[in-house]
Enzyme design. Structure first.
Site, mmCIF file in Angstrom:
data_model
loop_
_atom_site.group_PDB
_atom_site.id
_atom_site.type_symbol
_atom_site.label_atom_id
_atom_site.label_comp_id
_atom_site.label_asym_id
_atom_site.label_seq_id
_atom_site.Cartn_x
_atom_site.Cartn_y
_atom_site.Cartn_z
ATOM 1 N N TYR A 113 -11.507 -6.782 -2.945
ATOM 2 C CA TYR A 113 -12.403 -6.572 -4.082
ATOM 3 C C TYR A 113 -11.579 -6.026 -5.237
ATOM 4 C CZ TYR A 113 -16.247 -4.666 -6.910
ATOM 5 O OH TYR A 113 -17.115 -4.373 -7.938
ATOM 6 N N ASP A 136 -3.234 -4.564 -6.992
ATOM 7 C CA ASP A 136 -4.428 -3.797 -7.374
ATOM 8 C C ASP A 136 -4.377 -2.489 -6.588
ATOM 9 O OD1 ASP A 136 -8.031 -4.397 -7.442
ATOM 10 O OD2 ASP A 136 -6.833 -2.574 -7.623
ATOM 11 N N LYS A 148 -9.637 5.318 -10.498
ATOM 12 C CA LYS A 148 -10.059 6.385 -9.592
ATOM 13 C C LYS A 148 -9.262 7.690 -9.743
ATOM 14 C CE LYS A 148 -11.782 2.898 -6.369
ATOM 15 N NZ LYS A 148 -13.223 3.056 -6.138
HETATM 16 P P1 KE4 Z 1 -14.285 0.124 -10.788
HETATM 17 O O1 KE4 Z 1 -14.631 -0.932 -11.814
HETATM 18 O O2 KE4 Z 1 -15.432 0.335 -9.806
HETATM 19 O O3 KE4 Z 1 -13.757 1.429 -11.383
HETATM 20 O O4 KE4 Z 1 -13.053 -0.430 -9.937
HETATM 21 C C1 KE4 Z 1 -13.162 -1.711 -9.338
HETATM 22 C C2 KE4 Z 1 -12.179 -1.816 -8.181
HETATM 23 C C3 KE4 Z 1 -11.007 -2.506 -8.376
HETATM 24 N N1 KE4 Z 1 -10.089 -2.616 -7.385
HETATM 25 C C4 KE4 Z 1 -10.303 -2.044 -6.175
HETATM 26 C C5 KE4 Z 1 -9.273 -2.195 -5.090
HETATM 27 C C6 KE4 Z 1 -11.491 -1.323 -5.933
HETATM 28 O O5 KE4 Z 1 -11.709 -0.776 -4.712
HETATM 29 C C7 KE4 Z 1 -12.446 -1.187 -6.955
HETATM 30 C C8 KE4 Z 1 -13.757 -0.445 -6.750
HETATM 31 N N2 KE4 Z 1 -13.966 0.130 -5.462
HETATM 32 C C9 KE4 Z 1 -15.341 0.247 -5.042
HETATM 33 C C10 KE4 Z 1 -15.342 0.826 -3.631
HETATM 34 N N3 KE4 Z 1 -14.968 -0.115 -2.667
HETATM 35 C C11 KE4 Z 1 -16.142 1.085 -5.973
HETATM 36 C C12 KE4 Z 1 -17.479 1.531 -5.437
HETATM 37 C C13 KE4 Z 1 -18.624 0.781 -6.072
HETATM 38 O O6 KE4 Z 1 -18.460 -0.415 -6.407
HETATM 39 O O7 KE4 Z 1 -19.712 1.409 -6.203
#
Ligand code: KE4
Length: 441
Positions: free
Chosen positions: A144, A239, A267
């Site tokens: 993801y 990523d 994060k």
């Molecule tokens: P954000 O747009 O949520 O800040 O980051 C996206 C993203 C990008 N790359 C990786 C490897 C990520 O894990 C994420 C977001 N992680 C999720 C948890 N698996 C965020 C939680 C959510 O979507 O509510």
């Protein structure tokens, strides 16, 4: 445990917010539960609106590696807020945080700070396409990378949890440029690159996959990606939104000794505030506006509050023995869970690296999306609900990772192991009921 106020709030939330939440996984759909509403956090604990206390292994999906409301982070945020919160202009702290990140990650010579991981990855893909003048990208099933169109194809995290591997609303004309391959399958990558390499702008990968549960890269996988991308002038994008400053101070690229062309972060570098970043070789990054013709912008990019919270967090992480402490806590936890599971005659498949861990309720060795999907999500839900009732807050989905913070104590870990005993027993009971119902037809 009682959840009266959470239930009341969720009912009301559904009148105003889509699904009662601002991010799908929080709706607890994957564990068919009732989401809890959190009122506050302190250290390794969070407290819901009904006053229930939980040991937190979500840590806001990774940012809170120091634990909730770390005194030094709270202090700096309080003092900065009093001087104003956002100016839409340069601030010294942006420079300080950029320097701190670049000193930690040698593959980054120039960086751009943004407001989310999604934004960071979306911009990195645009930059890779501009740099190579190619349109196709390779990603891996179950990984993801946020919810930008090109990447919401066989995604992980919420998309996997909700069983929507390919989101609606993505033009097929765009999705066709995204090639999705099995994680850890270097041979498949070589096959595709040998045929289409001249059309491929980048390969984007979670160097440690943490959005289909936690899956480690197989021996030579990352090195192999580095070699084949170099050979075909394809950009390699790591990523590291989750793994950056999580698995080592220099991220997964330090742990595995593989340097990508572009790194995406998020994060932890915001210390609990909205943040993202992408960076890499100077000659590549200089294609981004205002220096170059790849446009990307953001009202709150480099926001001083987020920058200060992130900088304070990284300064603490830079201290000696921090990552050894995090790893020790996680090993103590996972070994305890493994022993407990065995004593309950359950054999889940565990994964662990640094302060990340995962319990897959499957006997298969989980190495990619397909093997991750053999997990029994009903058993996970049973386990999740049982330990939640005992004050342990794990991700409300089998297809997420567990996060340990610096604030987790030995006592927290022992309580978690003890609660898991009941969680595994609940699965045994569930199993018996299930097979009985099946037998009775
Ligand atoms: P954000 O747009 O949520 O800040 O980051 C996206 C993203 C990008 N790359 C990786 C490897 C990520 O894990 C994420 C977001 N992680 C999720 C948890 N698996 C965020 C939680 C959510 O979507 O509510």
């Amino acid at each position: 445990m009682e959840f009266h106020l959470s239930k009341k709030l969720f009912k009301e939330a559904n009148q105003y917010l889509v699904g009662g939440v601002n991010s799908p996984v929080r709706a607890f759909k994957a564990v068919s539960g009732q989401p809890v509403f959190i009122e506050r956090g302190a250290g390794a604990k969070i407290y819901d609106v009904d006053g229930n206390e939980y040991i937190d292994y979500v840590c806001s999906w990774g940012p809170l590696i120091l634990g909730h409301a770390h005194p030094q982070v709270v202090e700096v945020v309080k003092s900065v807020c009093e001087k104003g919160t956002s100016f839409g202009a340069g601030c010294e702290v942006e420079v300080e945080l950029a320097r701190q990140i670049i000193e930690a990650i040698p593959s980054i010579e120039l960086i751009r700070l943004v407001n989310s991981g999604t934004e960071a990855v979306m911009s990195a893909i645009r930059l890779a396409r501009a740099w190579t003048k190619r349109d196709k990208i390779i990603k891996f099933e179950g990984c993801y990378h946020g919810h930008s169109d090109s990447l919401l194809v066989k995604a992980g995290s919420g998309a996997t949890t909700l069983g929507i591997p390919d989101s609606l609303g993505i033009p097929t004309a765009l999705a066709k440029y995204t090639i999705t391959l099995p994680y850890n399958d270097l041979e498949r990558v070589k096959e595709v690159v040998e045929k289409q390499g001249e059309e491929i702008a980048c390969i984007i990968v979670e160097p440690i996959a943490a959005n289909m549960g936690l899956i480690l890269p197989g021996k030579g996988f990352l090195q192999g990606l580095r070699e084949i991308t170099r050979q075909y002038r394809i950009l390699l994008i790591f990523d590291e939104v989750i793994t950056g400053f999580r698995v080592a101070y220099g991220g997964a690229q330090q742990l595995y000794g593989v340097q990508p062309d572009i790194t995406c972060l998020g994060k932890i570098i915001g210390g609990g505030f909205p943040v993202g970043a992408y960076g890499g070789k100077r000659e590549i990054m200089e294609m981004v506006a205002p220096l170059g013709d790849v446009y990307q912008a953001g009202t709150l990019s480099g926001n001083p509050i987020a920058m200060h919270a992130g900088l304070q967090t990284l300064k603490i992480l830079a201290q000696p023995t921090i990552y050894e402490q995090l790893a020790q806590k996680t090993t103590l936890l996972v070994e305890g869970l493994q022993n407990t599971a065995q004593n309950c005659r359950i054999n889940p498949f565990f994964t662990k690296v640094a302060s990340l861990f995962c319990i897959f309720f499957t006997r298969e060795e989980v190495i990619d999306y397909q093997t991750a999907k053999t997990s029994d999500t009903a058993r996970y839900a049973t386990y999740f609900k049982e330990i939640l009732n005992q004050g342990i807050y794990l991700a409300p989905s089998q297809f997420e990772a567990g996060f340990v913070s610096l604030a987790h104590t030995q006592q927290d870990i022992e309580k978690t192991i003890s609660a898991s005993r009941d969680g595994f027993k609940a699965i045994n009971n569930y199993g018996m009921v299930h097979s009985c119902l099946k037998a009775c037809g």
